[in-house]
Design a protein around this motif. Structure first.
Motif, PDB file in Angstrom:
ATOM      1  N   CYS A   1       0.838  -1.213   0.000  1.00 52.79           N
ATOM      2  CA  CYS A   1       0.000   0.000   0.000  1.00 52.79           C
ATOM      3  C   CYS A   1       0.869   1.257   0.000  1.00 52.79           C
ATOM      4  CB  CYS A   1      -0.936   0.014   1.212  1.00 52.79           C
ATOM      5  SG  CYS A   1      -2.114  -1.345   1.232  1.00 52.79           S
ATOM      6  N   GLU A   2       1.882   1.241  -0.871  1.00 49.74           N
ATOM      7  CA  GLU A   2       2.821   2.360  -0.925  1.00 49.74           C
ATOM      8  C   GLU A   2       2.949   2.899  -2.351  1.00 49.74           C
ATOM      9  OE1 GLU A   2       5.875   1.310   2.756  1.00 49.74           O
ATOM     10  OE2 GLU A   2       6.512   0.960   0.682  1.00 49.74           O
TER      11      GLU A   2
ATOM     12  N   ARG B   1       2.060   6.673   1.395  1.00 46.20           N
ATOM     13  CA  ARG B   1       1.121   5.670   1.893  1.00 46.20           C
ATOM     14  C   ARG B   1      -0.274   5.913   1.304  1.00 46.20           C
ATOM     15  NH1 ARG B   1       2.765   1.217   3.769  1.00 46.20           N
ATOM     16  NH2 ARG B   1       0.821   1.033   4.944  1.00 46.20           N
ATOM     17  N   TRP B   2      -1.064   4.838   1.181  1.00 48.23           N
ATOM     18  CA  TRP B   2      -2.417   4.948   0.636  1.00 48.23           C
ATOM     19  C   TRP B   2      -3.262   5.918   1.446  1.00 48.23           C
ATOM     20  CZ3 TRP B   2      -5.407   4.234  -3.409  1.00 48.23           C
ATOM     21  CH2 TRP B   2      -6.784   4.278  -3.239  1.00 48.23           C
TER      22      TRP B   2
END
Length: 383
Positions: free
Chosen positions: A251-252, A273-274
Motif C-alpha cells: 500500500c505504498e 502511503r495509501w
C-alpha cells in the motif's frame, strides 16, 4: 509411485533441495531470491532475505545466459534454467578452477578472457597474466614482463603510479573496485570497465584478481537511455505530467523524481502511503477513487479525473491513468495536471448553459415584443 501418508511433502522436498549437492538457487521472474541450498549459502556467506540476484551479482538485469562471475576473487560460471512454475528460474554456480591457489587456477581461465586479465599476490607481485595484459603493458613500458614482477612498474609516471597504487590498496583492504575508462581509439567510442576483485581465503585477502571488460555497447545503450530520458522529462514537463507506481501489497506509492516540477506544483510532498494519498482527494470524490483503484486491481486498468489538494484547501484537477506492472503486484501510471483544461471546460459548460437558458426564454420575449409591432407571427415561424 506410492505416496507415504501423513508426511509434509513440501517440507521434505525443500529439505532435499537445501541439502542437495552443487550450488543452486531459485529466483522469481523479477529476480527475487526465493530459495538457496546450503552450498550456495556457504559460498556467499550471507542471508539472501529480501535480496535480488541483480543486487547480489551487481548486474543490470537477470542473467539469461551463461556468464563468468567472481565471488571472493574466485571465478564461477553462472548457468540459468527456466522452470515450469510461475516463470521461476534455477541458477547454478560452477567453479571455473580446479585448485584454489590463484596461480594454478589462472591457467583454467587465461583463454576465457579476451580482455586483459592478471592476478596479484598480497605484495602486488604478478602471479599470472594473459596475453592481452602482456601486450598492453609491454607496449607501454617497452620491455618484457614475467611472473614475479612488481605490478607498479617503475616506467609508469608518478601520476599513473599513484592511480594504480590507490586502486590496488583499496582492493587489498577487501573492497571490490570498479573503474570505468575510455580507451584511446580515434575511430570509435571504446569504453571498458576495470575490475579488481579481492581474493579472500580464510577471511584474509591473499591477492587480487584483475580484469577489464569491454562495455562500449552497454555505454552506448546507457547514453541513449539518458538522452531519451531527458526528452521524456521535457515532454512530461510540457504536458504537466509525471509517473508513479503503487505497490498494492505494501500500500505504498513511489513517485518520479521532480514530480512536483513536472506537475507545476513546486515544493510539495507527495504521499507514500495509501492513507495519505486518499486524504489528498476531494472528500466528495474519495469513495469513487477508492472504487476505481479496487476495480483496477482486477481489471488492470485505471483511468479517472479527480481533484487533489496538497494543503487541504486549494484543489487541483488531475487525470490519473495506470495499468498493471508486469510480473509485480501493483500499478504503474501517470498523473497529469489538467487544471487549466478543466476550468476551461467548466467555463464553456457554464457559458453553454447560460446560452441555452437564454434561448429557452428568448421566443417568449420576441413574441411579446413583436405583438406590439404586428410582426410576431413572422418571427415566431422563423424561430
Amino acid at each position: 509411485m506410492n505416496r507415504i501418508h501423513n508426511i509434509d511433502e513440501l517440507t521434505l522436498y525443500q529439505e532435499i533441495f537445501l541439502k542437495s549437492p552443487g550450488r543452486k538457487m531459485i529466483i522469481s521472474e523479477s529476480g527475487d531470491i526465493l530459495l538457496a541450498n546450503e552450498s550456495v549459502n556457504k559460498l556467499f556467506g550471507q542471508d539472501f532475505a529480501g535480496q535480488t540476484i541483480q543486487g547480489l551479482l551487481g548486474l543490470d538485469s537477470i542473467p539469461s545466459e551463461e556468464l563468468c562471475h567472481f565471488i571472493d576473487g574466485f571465478p564461477y560460471l553462472v548457468k540459468t534454467e527456466e522452470l515450469s512454475v510461475n516463470n521461476y528460474r534455477a541458477l547454478f554456480f560452477e567453479s571455473l578452477f580446479h585448485d584454489p591457489d590463484p596461480q594454478l587456477w589462472f591457467s583454467d581461465l587465461a583463454n576465457f578472457f579476451s580482455e586483459p586479465m592478471w592476478v596479484l599476490n598480497s605484495d602486488l607481485q604478478l602471479l599470472n597474466f594473459n596475453s592481452a595484459f602482456r601486450e598492453d603493458v609491454e607496449n607501454y613500458i617497452k620491455r618484457k614482463i614475467t611472473r614475479g614482477d612488481h605490478v607498479l612498474f617503475p616506467e609508469y609516471d608518478s601520476t599513473y603510479l599513484s592511480f594504480w597504487e590507490d586502486l590496488y590498496n583499496r582492493a587489498l583492504q577487501g573492497e571490490k573496485v570498479q573503474y570505468e575508462f575510455s580507451r584511446d581509439d580515434k575511430t570509435q567510442d571504446d569504453y571498458a570497465m576495470l575490475n579488481l576483485e579481492p581474493i579472500i581465503k580464510n577471511g584474509q585477502c591473499i591477492g587480487i584478481a584483475c580484469f577489464t571488460k569491454n562495455i562500449s555497447s552497454l555505454k552506448k545503450s546507457n547514453n541513449l537511455l539518458v538522452e531519451k530520458t531527458k526528452k521524456l522529462h521535457a515532454a512530461f514537463e510540457i504536458a504537466k505530467m509525471s509517473e508513479w507506481e503503487y505497490d498494492s501489497h505494501a500500500c505504498e506509492f513511489t513517485w518520479m523524481e521532480k514530480a512536483d516540477q513536472f506537475l507545476g506544483v513546486f515544493d510539495v510532498a507527495f504521499p507514500t502511503r495509501w492513507e495519505e494519498f486518499i486524504k489528498m482527494i476531494h472528500p466528495s470524490e474519495q469513495q469513487g477513487v477508492e472504487q476505481a483503484f479496487d476495480t483496477a486491481a482486477h481489471s488492470g486498468m485505471l483511468s479517472l479525473e479527480t481533484k487533489i489538494s496538497f494543503n487541504q484547501k486549494d484543489y487541483l484537477w488531475v487525470k490519473i491513468a495506470a495499468t498493471h506492472q508486469s510480473g509485480q503486484s501493483g500499478l504503474i501510471g501517470i498523473i497529469q495536471n489538467i487544471n487549466e483544461q478543466k476550468h476551461a471546460q467548466l467555463l464553456l459548460a457554464e457559458s453553454e448553459k447560460r446560452f441555452r437558458d437564454f434561448v429557452n426564454v428568448a421566443p417568449a420575449i420576441i413574441y411579446q415584443y413583436n405583438i406590439t409591432s404586428s410582426k410576431g407571427l413572422f418571427f415566431h415561424k422563423k424561430r
